[in-house]
Design a protein around this motif. Structure first.
Motif, short mmCIF file in Angstrom:
data_model
loop_
_atom_site.label_atom_id
_atom_site.label_comp_id
_atom_site.label_asym_id
_atom_site.label_seq_id
_atom_site.Cartn_x
_atom_site.Cartn_y
_atom_site.Cartn_z
N LYS A 208 0.76 -1.21 -0.07
CA LYS A 208 -0.28 -0.38 0.33
C LYS A 208 0.67 1.09 0.35
O LYS A 208 1.94 1.30 0.66
CB LYS A 208 -0.89 0.18 0.31
N ILE A 209 0.29 2.21 -0.60
CA ILE A 209 0.89 3.50 -1.19
C ILE A 209 -0.36 4.53 -0.98
O ILE A 209 -0.49 4.67 -1.48
CB ILE A 209 1.84 3.63 -1.88
N GLU A 210 0.37 5.26 0.74
CA GLU A 210 -0.67 6.40 0.61
C GLU A 210 -0.02 7.86 -0.31
O GLU A 210 1.23 7.90 -0.36
CB GLU A 210 -0.78 6.95 1.79
N LEU A 211 -0.68 8.59 -0.88
CA LEU A 211 0.07 8.86 -2.48
C LEU A 211 -0.26 10.31 -1.57
O LEU A 211 -0.73 10.48 -0.75
CB LEU A 211 -0.70 9.37 -3.61
N ALA A 212 0.69 11.55 -1.96
CA ALA A 212 0.95 12.91 -1.34
C ALA A 212 0.14 14.13 -2.02
O ALA A 212 -1.09 13.82 -1.90
CB ALA A 212 2.38 13.09 -1.90
N ASP A 213 -0.26 14.63 -0.63
CA ASP A 213 -1.08 15.52 -0.95
C ASP A 213 -2.82 14.86 -0.92
O ASP A 213 -3.86 15.66 -2.23
CB ASP A 213 -1.08 16.22 -2.53
N HIS A 214 -3.29 14.07 -0.40
CA HIS A 214 -4.83 13.60 -0.53
C HIS A 214 -4.33 12.89 -2.12
O HIS A 214 -5.75 13.10 -2.26
CB HIS A 214 -5.35 14.06 0.24
N ALA A 215 -3.64 12.61 -2.71
CA ALA A 215 -3.94 12.43 -4.35
C ALA A 215 -4.79 11.08 -4.61
O ALA A 215 -5.54 10.85 -5.45
CB ALA A 215 -2.89 12.30 -4.84
N GLY A 216 -4.17 10.57 -3.14
CA GLY A 216 -5.23 8.68 -3.55
C GLY A 216 -4.23 7.58 -2.72
O GLY A 216 -3.66 7.82 -2.34
#
Length: 290
Positions: free
Chosen positions: A153-161
């Motif tokens: 799992k990768i949480e993308l920066a700036d709430h991108a997804g």
């Protein structure tokens, strides 16, 4: 260098039923994409969101054989149960993946899970068939039950997804699936305006499906349910969501081996297909009740 786009398929024709529980559009090979061109992938069926309604009958696909490849079922909405002739069974829910290696032959059935059937509700799935290399076609059948919680799992920066890595490696994060040849399978969820980039080897056969939403793919618009096939040139893929979107990215190293198929049997020669039919008729795939 950005991966060049070979074509964007915006309409794969009319849906058809697989059994009575899967209402699918076929992109591989139905969208004019030969199996050799997209090896190791043999089939991609997409069941876009559809409400089958409540039922006391568990809709699905009855007992059927497989040999020589793997089936990968990705659950977006709804719940699927399965049983097979090895005695294995299981249930996948939203975010889970069932990865079945048919190998030297198996009988299998899959259907809407009982509680889900009785309640009804939105149902959305993708099924891929992944070819096995010649040297692995006689491997013992087995499963990988890949849960949503166990994905890379990768949480993308700036709430991108978020990116859920099912197989392969996305920007340094590995997925849990073990594969017989190099395969990447990424479930990407982008919020409106969200962006992400990754690199995939130029030699991989690479494509993506816009499950929901609309995205810019290396600067070109791919609308909802579009299928994007990339050329084997360049490595970078950049995605930007025009609205909240779900994208399935798949890539694999071509097997460069003959493909001979007969329904649910995929081998390398006509002789091997004939033997598979004989083995099936002799009961060598085991026994499974309807």
């Amino acid at each position: 260098m950005k991966k060049l786009i070979e074509k964007i398929v915006t309409n794969s024709g009319r849906p058809h039923m697989v059994g009575d529980g899967f209402r699918v559009f076929n992109y591989i090979p139905g969208a004019g994409i030969p199996q050799e061109r997209i090896s190791p992938f043999l089939l991609l069926d997409f069941n876009p969101e559809y409400d089958f309604g409540p039922s006391n009958h568990m809709r699905g696909v009855g007992v059927h054989p497989h040999k020589g490849f793997e089936t990968v079922t990705i659950a977006y909405k709804g719940t699927v149960a399965h049983h097979d002739s090895t005695g294995a069974s299981g249930i996948i829910n939203s975010g889970d993946v069932q990865w079945m290696t048919a190998g030297n032959g198996i009988l299998h059935k899959e259907y809407h899970e009982e509680a889900f059937s009785k309640k009804g509700g939105p149902f959305e799935m993708v099924q891929l068939w992944v070819n096995l290399p010649k040297k692995d076609k006689s491997t013992t059948p087995h499963y990988q039950e890949l849960t949503a919680a166990g994905m890379g799992k990768i949480e993308l920066a700036d709430h991108a997804g978020v990116v859920n890595v099912i197989a392969g490696n996305f920007n340094g994060v590995a997925g849990p699936a073990a594969t017989y040849s190099p395969v990447n399978l990424f479930d990407i969820k982008l919020n409106e305006g969200g962006e992400v980039s990754t690199s995939i080897q130029a030699g991989h056969n690479t494509a993506l499906l816009v499950v929901n939403g609309s995205v810019e793919v290396n600067g070109e618009i791919a609308g909802e349910h579009s299928f994007v096939l990339f050329r084997n040139e360049g490595e970078e893929i950049h995605l930007k969501a025009n609205r909240k979107s779900v994208i399935l990215v798949l890539s694999g190293e071509p097997l460069n081996e003959p493909i001979v198929s007969y329904g649910p049997f995929v081998m390398n020669t006509e002789e091997e297909i004939s033997q598979a039919i004989v083995d099936f008729n002799m009961g060598k795939f085991g026994v499974l009740a309807d």
